[in-house]
Structures are given as structure tokens and as C-alpha cells.
Design a protein around this motif. Structure first.
Motif, PDB file in Angstrom:
ATOM      1  N   GLU A 500       0.821  -1.216   0.000  1.00  0.00           N
ATOM      2  CA  GLU A 500       0.000   0.000   0.000  1.00  0.00           C
ATOM      3  C   GLU A 500       0.855   1.267   0.000  1.00  0.00           C
ATOM      4  O   GLU A 500       0.443   2.303  -0.519  1.00  0.00           O
ATOM      5  CB  GLU A 500      -0.943   0.009   1.195  1.00  0.00           C
ATOM      6  N   ASN A 501       2.063   1.201   0.560  1.00  0.00           N
ATOM      7  CA  ASN A 501       2.946   2.367   0.585  1.00  0.00           C
ATOM      8  C   ASN A 501       4.019   2.321  -0.507  1.00  0.00           C
ATOM      9  O   ASN A 501       4.766   3.281  -0.692  1.00  0.00           O
ATOM     10  CB  ASN A 501       3.630   2.485   1.944  1.00  0.00           C
ATOM     11  N   GLY A 502       4.107   1.180  -1.202  1.00  0.00           N
ATOM     12  CA  GLY A 502       5.099   1.047  -2.273  1.00  0.00           C
ATOM     13  C   GLY A 502       5.356  -0.407  -2.606  1.00  0.00           C
ATOM     14  O   GLY A 502       5.542  -1.231  -1.707  1.00  0.00           O
ATOM     15  N   ALA A 503       5.326  -0.730  -3.902  1.00  0.00           N
ATOM     16  CA  ALA A 503       5.621  -2.094  -4.362  1.00  0.00           C
ATOM     17  C   ALA A 503       6.650  -1.987  -5.492  1.00  0.00           C
ATOM     18  O   ALA A 503       6.395  -1.333  -6.507  1.00  0.00           O
ATOM     19  CB  ALA A 503       4.347  -2.782  -4.851  1.00  0.00           C
ATOM     20  N   PHE A 504       7.813  -2.598  -5.305  1.00  0.00           N
ATOM     21  CA  PHE A 504       8.912  -2.455  -6.250  1.00  0.00           C
ATOM     22  C   PHE A 504       9.509  -3.813  -6.601  1.00  0.00           C
ATOM     23  O   PHE A 504       9.496  -4.738  -5.787  1.00  0.00           O
ATOM     24  CB  PHE A 504      10.034  -1.584  -5.655  1.00  0.00           C
ATOM     25  N   ARG A 505      10.027  -3.919  -7.786  1.00  0.00           N
ATOM     26  CA  ARG A 505      10.770  -5.116  -8.194  1.00  0.00           C
ATOM     27  C   ARG A 505      12.046  -4.664  -8.891  1.00  0.00           C
ATOM     28  O   ARG A 505      12.123  -3.544  -9.436  1.00  0.00           O
ATOM     29  CB  ARG A 505       9.940  -5.987  -9.134  1.00  0.00           C
ATOM     30  N   ILE A 506      13.054  -5.553  -8.887  1.00  0.00           N
ATOM     31  CA  ILE A 506      14.284  -5.224  -9.599  1.00  0.00           C
ATOM     32  C   ILE A 506      14.067  -5.419 -11.092  1.00  0.00           C
ATOM     33  O   ILE A 506      13.243  -6.230 -11.526  1.00  0.00           O
ATOM     34  CB  ILE A 506      15.465  -6.091  -9.101  1.00  0.00           C
ATOM     35  N   ALA A 507      14.807  -4.669 -11.887  1.00  0.00           N
ATOM     36  CA  ALA A 507      14.695  -4.771 -13.345  1.00  0.00           C
ATOM     37  C   ALA A 507      15.231  -6.129 -13.801  1.00  0.00           C
ATOM     38  O   ALA A 507      16.136  -6.698 -13.184  1.00  0.00           O
ATOM     39  CB  ALA A 507      15.467  -3.642 -14.010  1.00  0.00           C
ATOM     40  N   SER A 508      14.656  -6.656 -14.880  1.00  0.00           N
ATOM     41  CA  SER A 508      15.125  -7.935 -15.411  1.00  0.00           C
ATOM     42  C   SER A 508      16.285  -7.715 -16.377  1.00  0.00           C
ATOM     43  O   SER A 508      16.489  -6.611 -16.900  1.00  0.00           O
ATOM     44  CB  SER A 508      13.994  -8.665 -16.135  1.00  0.00           C
TER      45      SER A 508
END
Length: 605
Positions: A500-508
Motif C-alpha cells: 500500500e505504501n510502495g511495491a517495487f521489483r528489480i529490473a530484469s
């Protein structure tokens, strides 16, 4: 045939509505059962039930003793599945507050509830203490839906979660022993012969249950049972153990299957999860059938027994006197403050095991002619329905009133527990942030735990994480596995729950090499993938800090780090001590003099 098919359809629809509305399934199941059973007599033309499990003793869906036999076997399977979930190491690791809650707290409810039932309803001591033994059980199936959408401190949610998980099989065992004592004692007038017969039940139950657990364990270990037969073979063995134990000592079957489940659940076998998942699915079906059936079997006269002031008084004592007393006595010298203890006291819904066993014992004791046995099922159903309704409708509001409702969810969940994930998590933990690592690699999880990190073996493709109330204070989601597909899947599935405050993933790697980055926030930068992160942490296994003097200074530092092939920016800590996660799109930090920029890699010159 129509009635039985209707029970299954209504049961599964009730389960679906419970999932959709995020309420305990037992609530719609019991309400539907009461509606098609006793309540329907008030609106049907001929005054009969729409669903009649037993009619006139010899007619209906389950005439004679068939209802009792069906309920016995079904409850046996459900209790076996509950026993499988009780782990010895979990009991030892939950902490003194929870251990006291399931021992001292249960004793307070047992003795207090028994005394209250005896004097309020004028029941004999045997029936009174059987009632109190049944209501000490809460259960995870009712706790999880109630707490799922209430952000609480981990300490609070953990107490409620583990109390429900541990008290479920333990409470069932206590209730079975009390029932056996009453049944045997009535037959032998509580003489020495009664104690001998009771001891026989205990010995047979423990010996048959434990030996059967070892037999199934070694059959699995030696691959005597093929994989495709494992689930149905374990089901057949549970039923066989129940019946064989009953032949050696009458009514010892329930005790045997509970012991069998507890012992098998603590043996190291790779196939235990498959058995548990199968039993969970089967338990859902049996629970769906049972509670509609058992609720429908209650007569309108039995319901009218409770339509009196004594019922309200007993409910009030159990919920507003005994529960707080048990909680406050069990949590003395714990880290919980007064308001947190007050909230735990408020949330104590009784669940499926209590209602199921109550119906079973009520049926049996009524068949034996035990005085007051007709009160067992309606009284326990009243406690179950009342506590579930009370907690489902007021728990969130009460959490806000007493101040345990978290206004912001700052916890971080990381999907992946590799070397660089553990390094980052360890750093965040040392700076006061709660971080939970999720990975299906057992070795990664063990290494994380050795560092003192909170780590869970889990599969993002299952829904287990969604039901874990200990994750209610999570507000940030970081997907950092080596699989780009898994990272994207985790973001799509969990961002609304944990991000809810931030959802991030690393670049492929493909996004970086082919230059087709998507317009979304990548974790840290848009140019560093799993391989680069792993290599940098391997060469520079520490987190660097540099103090920021101004916004221009921060910008220049960020550019210098990004230009360096072997450095990656991570976080920015403001003057209040809060750590902000740096992403490829997040450029709006309020930069103050004295803020600290964290990064990994080569030290800036």
C-alpha cells in the motif's frame, strides 16, 4: 439424494461467501443450517423442517445412530488434520505469554466456565465442565478472517494467531478426555472401575495413535505407498485407526486420531505437506456438510432453551469476565502494554472444533440419557455464534478505540532471501524497520534465521501469505528474486495487500539489455538486475552511508553512484530516522541537511 446434494452445494456456497466477505466460514454455515432446520418450522405449511437429519428416530437422512457415526468419523478426520499442524518447535518458540495463555488461560476458562454454567443453568458438574472444556478452543479458521484487515503490531497479532493454532488440537484433546471421563463415570457410577475403564481408553488411544503414526511415517519413508495413493491411503488409515481403537476401548477413536496427527506432524517427512493439503481440502468439505447438518438437527425447542436471561448472563461472564481474566493473568511481565492486553481480551472467537465436538458429544450423551445433555450443543453454538459475530463486527473499531490500530504500515516484505536480500534486510532491521523475507529455498531461509532475521519458507503461488495475520503491519513489497517472471507475479498478486505504501521489483536482464523498460518504479535503479546486485554484494558485502548537505548534494551523489558500474543506491534516511526506499521513479524526497544516503558498492572518493 436431493437433500444431501443440497447440503454440499449450500456448504460450498457458504465457504465462498465467507471468503468473499472476509468472515469466518462457520458463521454462514451455522446460520444456513439453522434456517433450513429449526427456523424453517416457523414458516413451513406443515411445521416440519426443510432439512431433517433425523426424524422420529428411525427416518431422515441419517436415521438411528447413523448421524452420530457419520459425525464421529468426520470430526475424527478434522481433528487428525488439526493435530498435524501442532509442531513441537512452535510450542517451544512462541514465548512464555502464549504458552501461559494456552495453559493458565485455558484453566481459567475451564474452571470459571464450568462453575458459571453449573450455577446459572443448574446443570450437573459433569455437563458444566464438558461445556467449559469445549469453549476453551478458539481456532485459526475464525481468527484469521477477523484480523486479516486490521493492521496490528506483530506482537499482538502473533499472540492471537498462535493461541488459535496451538489451542485447537490441545483443546480438542482436553475435551475428548473430559467426555470420556463423563461417559465412563456415568456407566460405573464414578467408582474404581470407572477409573480403570478411563485409564484403558487413555492407554489404547495413545498406543494405537502413536503406533499408527509411526507405521504411516515408515511407510512413507520406505516408499511402501506410491505417491498417487498417499493421500487416500492416509485417509483410509485414519478411518481404520478410529474404528480399530474403538473396538479395543469403546469411544477411544477420537483420542487415537488426535494423537496420531500430533505425532505424525512432528516427524520429518517430505510428504507431510501433501497429506496436510489433502486433509485441509477434505476438512473444508466435511466442515461444510457438518455444520449445516448439525445446525439443522437442532430443534426449535432446544433454541428456546436459550431464549432467557441466563443465556445472556453466561455469555457475558465467558466473554467479558473470564476471557480478560485469562489474558491479563497469562500476560503478566510480558512486553504487551495495557491496551494491547485489552484488545487480545476482546478478540476470542470460538470456532469449528468447539462447535463440531459439542454436537458430537451432545448427540452421544443424549443417546445415553445423560441429564442436561440437551444443553451442550445449543449452549456451545450460542458461544460460537455470539463471539464470532461480536468480533467480526467490532474488532476493527475496538482496535481503534484502544489505540492498537496502526495508522501506517511501515513493515517491509521481501520476496527472495538471497545474499544481497539478507544484507539489505539485516541493515534495515538494525535501523529499526521490520523486514520479513519470503523464499522457497530452505537454505536461504536458514541462513537468514542465523542472522537473526525474520524469514519464512513460502510459495508466492499459494495463498498462505494472504492468511498470515502476522503480516498485517506490512506496507512495502520488494520483489528481489532471480526470476523476472516471479518478481512480476509477486507484484501483481500482492501489491494491493502488502504494497500500500510502495511495491517495487528489480529490473530484469532482458529489460536492461534490450532497453524496453516499463513505465514503473524499479527497485533502486532501472539499470541493475539480480546478477549485478549479487556480484556487487559479493565484492562489497556492506552498506555505505554518506551524509547529505543539500538537495543539490544529494543529486550529485546519486549521479556519482549511478555512474559507477559497481555501486547501487538503496535508501535515504531523513532527520526523523525514517528510511525511504529509492526507486527509479521516486525523485520527490524532501532532502534535508543531515539526511543520510545509503548505498552498496565501491566507496565514494
Amino acid at each position: 439424494m436431493l437433500e444431501f446434494a443440497g447440503i454440499i452445494v449450500l456448504g460450498i456456497l457458504s465457504q465462498w461467501f465467507a471468503w468473499k466477505l472476509k468472515i469466518p466460514a462457520i458463521l454462514p454455515l451455522i446460520l444456513i443450517g439453522l434456517f433450513v432446520g429449526p427456523v424453517s418450522t416457523l414458516i413451513s405449511n406443515d411445521g416440519t423442517k426443510w432439512l431433517e437429519p433425523v426424524w422420529n428416530g428411525t427416518e431422515g437422512l441419517f436415521p438411528g445412530e447413523r448421524l452420530y457415526n457419520f459425525v464421529s468419523l468426520a470430526i475424527g478426520i478434522i481433528l487428525f488434520e488439526g493435530g498435524l499442524t501442532l509442531k513441537r518447535e512452535e510450542v517451544l518458540n512462541v514465548g512464555p505469554a502464549i504458552l501461559k495463555l494456552i495453559t493458565l488461560g485455558s484453566a481459567v476458562t475451564f474452571f470459571g466456565g464450568g462453575i458459571a454454567a453449573h450455577f446459572i443453568f443448574d446443570l450437573n458438574w459433569q455437563i458444566s465442565f464438558l461445556f467449559s472444556a469445549l469453549i476453551i478452543v478458539t481456532g485459526p479458521t475464525v481468527i484469521a478472517p477477523i484480523l486479516r484487515n486490521i493492521p496490528l503490531k506483530k506482537d499482538v497479532s502473533a499472540v492471537l494467531k498462535w493461541e488459535g493454532i496451538l489451542i485447537d488440537p490441545i483443546g480438542a484433546l482436553v475435551a475428548v478426555l473430559i467426555f470420556e471421563f463423563i461417559r465412563v463415570g456415568e456407566g460405573y457410577n464414578y467408582t474404581v472401575e470407572a477409573l480403570v475403564e478411563f485409564g484403558k481408553i487413555i492407554v489404547v488411544g495413545f498406543s494405537v495413535g502413536s503406533s499408527s503414526a509411526y507405521a504411516l511415517y515408515y511407510s512413507i519413508k520406505k516408499k511402501v505407498i506410491p505417491f498417487y495413493l498417499l493421500n487416500v491411503a492416509s485417509l483410509a488409515l485414519v478411518l481404520a485407526v478410529f474404528v480399530i481403537s474403538d473396538l479395543f476401548a469403546h469411544e477411544s477413536g477420537l483420542l487415537s486420531v488426535v494423537i496420531m496427527g500430533m505425532m505424525l506432524g512432528n516427524m520429518k517427512t517430505d510428504r507431510l505437506k501433501e497429506i496436510l493439503h489433502f486433509k485441509e481440502s477434505l476438512s473444508i468439505l466435511l466442515i461444510s456438510i457438518l455444520f449445516i447438518l448439525l445446525s439443522a438437527n437442532i430443534n426449535i425447542e432446544d433454541m428456546m432453551l436459550l431464549y432467557r436471561w441466563e443465556t445472556v448472563l453466561l455469555f457475558g461472564i465467558v466473554v467479558f469476565v473470564l476471557r480478560p481474566l485469562a489474558v491479563f493473568m497469562s500476560t503478566t511481565h510480558s512486553g504487551l502494554n495495557f491496551n494491547e492486553k485489552l484488545f487480545i481480551s476482546w478478540v476470542g472467537p470460538r470456532g469449528i472444533v468447539a462447535a463440531g465436538i459439542a454436537s458430537l458429544f451432545g448427540l452421544r450423551l443424549a443417546m445415553l440419557g445423560e441429564p442436561g445433555a440437551e444443553y451442550i450443543t445449543p449452549l456451545v453454538f450460542m458461544i460460537v455464534l455470539g463471539t464470532v459475530l461480536l468480533n467480526a463486527t467490532t474488532a476493527r473499531l475496538f482496535a481503534k478505540i484502544v489505540g492498537v490500530f496502526l495508522k501506517s504500515s511501515d513493515g517491509i516484505i521481501m520476496i527472495g532471501a538471497s545474499d544481497f536480500a539478507r544484507l539489505i534486510a539485516d541493515y534495515l532491521k538494525k535501523n529499526g524497520r521490520r523486514v520479513v523475507l519470503i523464499d522457497n529455498n530452505v537454505e536461504n531461509i536458514e541462513r537468514a534465521k542465523l542472522l537473526g532475521l525474520e524469514a519464512m519458507e513460502g510459495n508466492v503461488y499459494s495463498d498462505e501469505l494472504l492468511d498470515d495475520v502476522e503480516l498485517n503491519d506490512i506496507g512495502f513489497l520488494l520483489a528481489v528474486t532471480g526470476s523476472s517472471f516471479l518478481n512480476e507475479y509477486a507484484i501483481d498478486k500482492f501489491s494491493n495487500i502488502f504494497g500500500e505504501n510502495g511495491a517495487f521489483r528489480i529490473a530484469s536482464t532482458d529489460e536492461i539489455t534490450q532497453g524496453n523498460q516499463k513505465p514503473e518504479a524499479y527497485l533502486f535503479t532501472h539499470k541493475d538486475d539480480y546478477i549485478n546486485l549479487s556480484e556487487i554484494v559479493r565484492d562489497f558485502p556492506f552498506v555505505n552511508e554518506v551524509t547529505v548537505n543539500s538537495h543539490e548534494h544529494y543529486t550529485s551523489l546519486l549521479k556519482e553512484i549511478n555512474d559507477e558500474l559497481h555501486s547501487i543506491p538503496l535508501f535515504l534516511k531523513d532527520n526523523s530516522g525514517f528510511i525511504h526506499i529509492i526507486s527509479s521513479l521516486n525523485k520527490s524526497f524532501k532532502i534535508e541537511k543531515g539526511s543520510v544516503l545509503m548505498y552498496i558498492g565501491k566507496t565514494l572518493v
